[in-house]
Each structure stands twice: as structure tokens, then as C-alpha cells.
Design an enzyme around this catalytic site. Structure first.
Site, mmCIF file in Angstrom:
data_model
loop_
_atom_site.group_PDB
_atom_site.id
_atom_site.type_symbol
_atom_site.label_atom_id
_atom_site.label_comp_id
_atom_site.label_asym_id
_atom_site.label_seq_id
_atom_site.Cartn_x
_atom_site.Cartn_y
_atom_site.Cartn_z
ATOM 1 N N LYS A 206 18.053 0.590 -7.113
ATOM 2 C CA LYS A 206 18.531 0.827 -8.499
ATOM 3 C C LYS A 206 19.616 1.110 -8.724
ATOM 4 C CE LYS A 206 14.786 2.739 -10.663
ATOM 5 N NZ LYS A 206 13.946 3.666 -11.129
ATOM 6 N N GLU A 212 21.195 3.563 3.013
ATOM 7 C CA GLU A 212 20.804 2.718 3.930
ATOM 8 C C GLU A 212 20.720 1.281 3.557
ATOM 9 O OE1 GLU A 212 18.099 6.623 4.136
ATOM 10 O OE2 GLU A 212 19.066 5.238 2.602
ATOM 11 N N GLY A 267 9.655 4.115 -7.337
ATOM 12 C CA GLY A 267 9.905 3.007 -6.201
ATOM 13 C C GLY A 267 8.713 2.354 -5.618
ATOM 14 N N ARG A 268 7.928 3.242 -5.515
ATOM 15 C CA ARG A 268 6.379 2.787 -4.695
ATOM 16 C C ARG A 268 5.626 2.020 -5.675
ATOM 17 N NH1 ARG A 268 7.189 8.272 -5.244
ATOM 18 N NH2 ARG A 268 5.675 9.509 -6.282
ATOM 19 N N GLU A 353 3.513 10.001 -0.509
ATOM 20 C CA GLU A 353 4.524 10.400 -1.287
ATOM 21 C C GLU A 353 4.263 10.908 -2.434
ATOM 22 O OE1 GLU A 353 8.844 8.504 -0.724
ATOM 23 O OE2 GLU A 353 8.144 7.520 -2.599
ATOM 24 N N HIS A 384 -11.170 -1.719 19.199
ATOM 25 C CA HIS A 384 -10.711 -1.588 20.802
ATOM 26 C C HIS A 384 -9.665 -0.554 20.804
ATOM 27 C CE1 HIS A 384 -13.196 -5.067 22.136
ATOM 28 N NE2 HIS A 384 -12.860 -5.524 20.886
ATOM 29 N N LYS A 512 17.807 14.008 3.386
ATOM 30 C CA LYS A 512 19.130 13.121 3.061
ATOM 31 C C LYS A 512 20.444 14.110 3.052
ATOM 32 C CE LYS A 512 16.868 9.216 0.708
ATOM 33 N NZ LYS A 512 16.813 8.657 -0.613
#
Length: 549
Positions: A206, A212, A267-268, A353, A384, A512
Site C-alpha cells: 500500500k 521486506e 491487509g488481511r 492477528e 497420520h 519491526k
């Protein structure tokens, strides 16, 4: 409302839980032959079977009373009408507007946002068609064959999950790749598999300043320019999902190929926006809009259905029932659909979050447990592995099973085998195996005496482990949209009842902030003593290993 534990329904639920403490689901099913009909629900193409829960009709009444006392209906209206319910950032929460298929306007600060949304969708459609039909070509004139989405968090998890889920709908000749980790291994491995002449990069940020994302974007840019020997090639091989025109232009991307989204899109929740561009490129804009339509169908149900017949509300209330009254602190997501392999990871961010919060609306500590730890893997492989803990461990782990009635690939009887495992697992978790049943099996197997008695305790399953089963016809774009929206609204409902802000994420920021100082110390050749003893030790150990190479 700032303390849900003081609500009358909360107190009544505490007493009700004590009444049900020794109740078994076996007994509940035996007493009510119509339990499935009573505790199942169809909505927007999904079937929710929640009969395998430790609940009675009184439980559901008390849980819906809790939602009423928390003024849930008012909160739903506030979200859909564009009120700034993200109160710590003073933002509206309108991912629902992105998939609004009606003709109704949606207002933010008195301005209808739907024309802007339609404009971006139209530009996405034009661009995706150009790439898919070969009109858009790379710097050397070759057709695009590989789409690389570079983002992080919601700008990665949503596109990754949705693209994988809908991979049967990918256009032949197009491949999708996703880069999110600042670990150079991921971008290096991705670049080694693609051709610079036929690759298109989507930079999803954005602000166009996410560290990153920008580090990976610069590596990709340098790789491309070096391979094609031209700075001008960037404009044919990079597009942006961003709002920062200046930084996008400075990177070398033509701002005509910048796709906007807005600060009222978290964001999510952003896969519905231009962040979903990689999904649209792979499956086509018609299918992307079908995904939006599926989510809108769930939005309509969520807004209009009575609380006791409202699928997201029921799932949210059941989550609170176990999280806060039964001390069950995790939630397993178990898709019996390989294409939903990344769905549990997607829900981890969506849920943890959003509701990993410790203070209420007024900043006071929450007096109950909030968000559960979400985890899971696809069946049947998980059977399993970790199912052992769910069946016979000491912790209660509520689980959601998801399955399609119709497979994408009908091969022999394999889908029947898959479904039989799915249904058998939820049945086994519900009924378990009693001591007498286990004994009878061992006798039938020829065991007796001390050998039988020694093995018997290990063969007993307590059962009474709660599950929901979500069944759908087939995992198509519409269904995927419906599923995602269902869980979005579930998370929202829980946040309303706990009186927390489900739409900020301040906890993400601390790491951060500290990373900058640690990075400086790592790059300094001298040993550091600027941090705590542990951090200093780790930094200096890395430097020692670097020096020894």
C-alpha cells in the site's frame, strides 16, 4: 459494553456449562434422533453441521442471548455502513464494499466509494485480459508465462491461498509464484525457475515502503535489468498494487499500471481488492468476480439472518463457548480438500492477528480469553500425524472439517474414500470408544488375562470432542468467496463480544521497531554490547561464524 463477563448471558453460560460438564454427545444424539436437523444450517451454498458439539437447545439460546446483549446487530450495521469501527486508527472497515454486488452505495465520510471500486475492478479486468490473451508482452516481445506476486502478510497469504485453492481454473500456460520472506532463499529460488523475458512481477505494498517487500522487489528489478540489459524493461515487467504514486514511478513502474486500494481495507482482508490481481490473472476476471459474488452472498446472509440461524454468528458463538467456558485454547482447521492446503495458514492471520488482543474498547484488560491459536493441515495426511492428540490427548481441541461433495478430479472411488475418512473422523471424535467396547474388540482379537488388561487403557477414546463440518458442492470461485467471508464474519462477531478491536495490529510493530537497531549491529564488524545479553550473544555469534568462513 466493555466487560462481556459481566453480562447476564455470560453468567448464565457459566452455570450452564457446569450442568453440561458430564453430558456426552453420545447421549445427546441418542435422546434426539433429529439432532442433525436441529443443529445444521444451509446458507449461501454451504452446509454447516454443528450437531457434534456439546450443546443443547438451551445452550444455543444462551449463546444468542450473549450476542444480543453485546449489541451484535448494531455492530454489524456499523461495519457495513462505513462507521469507523477501527477506533484506534480511526478507519472504516469496508472490505465488504469491495465485493458489493448490489446497486446500493457505500459511504465513507459521506462519499460513495463504489464508483472508485468499480473503476479499479474495470482496470483490473482490462489488464488481466491483456496479459491472458497475449496482448501485453514483455520487453523482448514474448508472451507472459509467469506471474510473480511480491508482498507480505495479507498481500501474500490471501493471494497464495486463493490461487492454490482455484488452481483448477488457472489458464494453461500461466504459472504463479509468490515471494514474501525476506530470507533471500525464496526470491533466489523463484528467480532461478523463471525467464526474465516472460515474467511479470506484481509489487503489492500500500505504501510502497514495506521493507521486506521492497527488498525482494529490488532484487527482482536488478535481476531483470541485468538480464534484459535495459532499465526501460521494468515498465513491461512490473506493475504495482499501491497508493504511493511517487515511489511507484521512482521504481520505474508506469503509474498507469498502478492499481489502488484504500486505507479502509485491512491487509488481511485485501484479497478482495487489487491485491487479488495475481489471482485474477491466473483464473480470469470472470472467475475473480464470481469469488466476490460468493463473499457477497455470505455478507447478505450475515446481515439479514436471525442470530440463531446465522452461520457466522453460530460458528463464532461456538468458538467462544469452548474458548471461554471449556478452556479450549486452540482451533483446528482440517480441510479434506487438497486445494485448501493453505486455508489454515490464511485463517491463522485472519483470526490471530485480528483477535490476539488483550484490552477492551476503553483500554482495560480483557477479563476472559480472546483469540484462539488456529492451526491445521489437510486430511487425510493429518490423520497420520496430529490427530492422535485430538483423539486421545489431554486437551480439548475443537475442529472444523471442510469437504466438497463433488471432486475436481473424479478418479475411481478416491473421493468416496476421502469423504469417508472425513466423516469417520468427526464421528470418532464425537463418540469415542468406551472401556466395554474396547474390551469387546480385544476379546474378539483373541486377547485375554493380563495381556488384555495391560492394553485396554490404551484402546479407550474419551470422545466428546467437538467438531463442525462445512460441506459444499464443489470448490469453485463462488464457494471459495463464501468460505472466506464466513470466517471473516466469525472473527468479527467474536471481537464484538469480547469488545476488542479486531482491525488493528499494533503487536506486529514492536518487532519491526527493534529490528532496525539489531540490523545496524549485525552490519557493524565490531562486537556489540548495545542490547540485552541474549541479543548481544546471538549477534556476536553470527559475526564469529561469518569471520570463520
Amino acid at each position: 459494553m466493555s466487560d462481556c463477563t459481566q453480562l447476564p448471558a455470560w453468567k448464565a453460560l457459566k452455570a450452564h456449562k457446569k450442568q453440561l460438564a458430564s453430558t456426552t454427545m453420545r447421549a445427546l444424539f441418542k435422546a434426539d434422533p433429529k439432532r442433525f436437523e436441529r443443529f445444521s444450517l444451509n446458507a449461501a451454498g454451504l452446509l454447516l453441521d454443528y450437531s457434534k458439539n456439546i450443546i443443547t437447545p438451551d445452550s444455543l439460546t444462551l449463546l444468542t442471548d450473549l450476542a444480543r446483549e453485546a449489541k451484535l446487530k448494531r455492530a454489524i450495521k456499523a461495519m457495513f455502513s462505513g462507521e469507523k469501527i477501527n477506533f484506534t486508527e480511526q478507519r472504516a472497515v469496508l472490505h465488504t464494499a469491495l465485493r458489493n454486488r448490489s446497486d446500493q452505495p457505500v459511504y465513507v465520510d459521506g462519499v460513495d466509494v463504489m464508483p472508485e471500486i468499480h473503476s479499479v475492478l474495470a482496470r483490473m479486468g482490462k489488464f488481466t485480459r491483456a496479459v491472458r490473451n497475449g496482448k501485453w508482452r514483455g520487453h523482448t516481445g514474448k508472451r507472459i508465462t509467469d506471474i510473480v506476486n511480491i508482498g507480505i502478510g495479507g498481500s501474500d497469504l490471501g493471494p497464495v491461498m486463493a490461487s492454490l485453492a482455484l488452481s483448477p481454473y488457472w489458464q494453461k500456460g500461466l504459472n504463479a509464484h509468490f515471494v514474501s520472506n525476506v530470507d533471500p532463499s525464496q526470491i533466489s529460488d523463484t528467480l532461478s525457475r523463471i525467464d526474465p523475458e516472460t515474467s511479470l512481477f506484481i509489487i503489492a505494498s500500500k505504501s510502497f515502503g514495506t521493507p521486506e517487500t521492497l527488498l525482494n522487489a529490488k532484487i527482482a528489478r536488478n535481476w531483470l535489468v541485468k538480464a534484459l540489459k535495459s532499465e526501460s524493461a521494468v515498465a513491461q515487467h512490473f506493475v504495482a498494487v499501491s497508493t504511493n504514486t511517487e515511489k511507484v514511478r521512482a521504481f520505474g513502474i508506469d503509474t498507469a499500471n498502478m492499481f489502488e486500494f484504500w486505507d479502509w481495507v485491512g491487509g488481511r482482508y485485501s484479497v478482495w481488492s487489487a491485491v487479488g490481481l495475481s489471482v485474477a490473472l491466473m483464473i480470469g476476471m470472470d472467475n475473480f468476480e464470481a469469488m466476490l459474488a460468493g463473499a457477497h452472498a455470505m455478507d447478505e446472509h450475515f446481515q439479514s439472518a436471525p442470530l440463531a440461524k446465522n452461520m457466522p454468528v453460530i460458528m463464532a458463538l461456538l468458538g467462544i463457548w469452548y474458548n471461554d467456558f471449556w478452556d479450549a485454547h486452540t482451533q483446528a482447521i482440517l480441510p479434506y480438500d487438497q486445494y485448501l492446503a493453505r486455508f489454515p495458514a490464511y485463517l491463522q492471520q485472519l483470526d490471530m492477528e485480528s483477535n490476539g488482543k488483550r484490552v477492551t474498547h476503553v483500554g482495560k484488560p480483557v477479563r476472559c480469553n480472546t483469540g484462539a491459536v488456529v492451526w491445521g493441515e489437510p486430511g487425510t495426511n493429518g490423520q497420520h500425524a496430529f490427530y492422535q492428540l485430538i483423539h486421545q490427548g489431554t486437551r480439548m481441541v475443537p475442529a472444523d472439517f471442510l469437504a466438497a461433495a463433488v471432486p475436481q478430479h473424479p478418479i475411481a472411488q478416491q473421493h468416496a474414500v476421502l469423504l469417508s475418512n472425513c466423516f469417520a473422523q468427526s464421528k470418532a471424535l464425537m463418540q469415542g470408544k468406551t472401556r466395554s467396547e474396547a474390551r469387546a474388540e480385544l476379546v474378539q482379537a483373541g486377547l485375554k488375562g493380563s495381556e488384555l488388561e495391560a492394553l485396554l487403557p490404551h484402546k479407550i477414546f474419551p470422545g466428546n470432542r467437538p467438531t463442525n463440518t462445512l460441506l459444499y458442492r464443489k470448490l469453485d470461485p463462488h464457494t471459495l468467496g463464501t468460505l472466506i467471508a464466513l470466517y471473516e464474519h466469525k472473527v468479527f462477531v467474536q471481537g464484538v463480544i469480547w469488545d476488542i478491536n479486531s482491525f488493528d495490529q499494533w503487536g506486529v510493530e514492536l518487532g519491526k521497531q527493534l529490528a532496525g537497531g539489531i540490523e545496524t549491529a549485525l552490519l557493524d564488524p565490531q562486537p556489540t554490547s548495545a542490547h540485552d545479553a541474549s541479543t548481544n550473544g546471538l549477534i556476536n555469534a553470527c559475526k564469529n561464524w561469518e569471520d570463520s568462513q
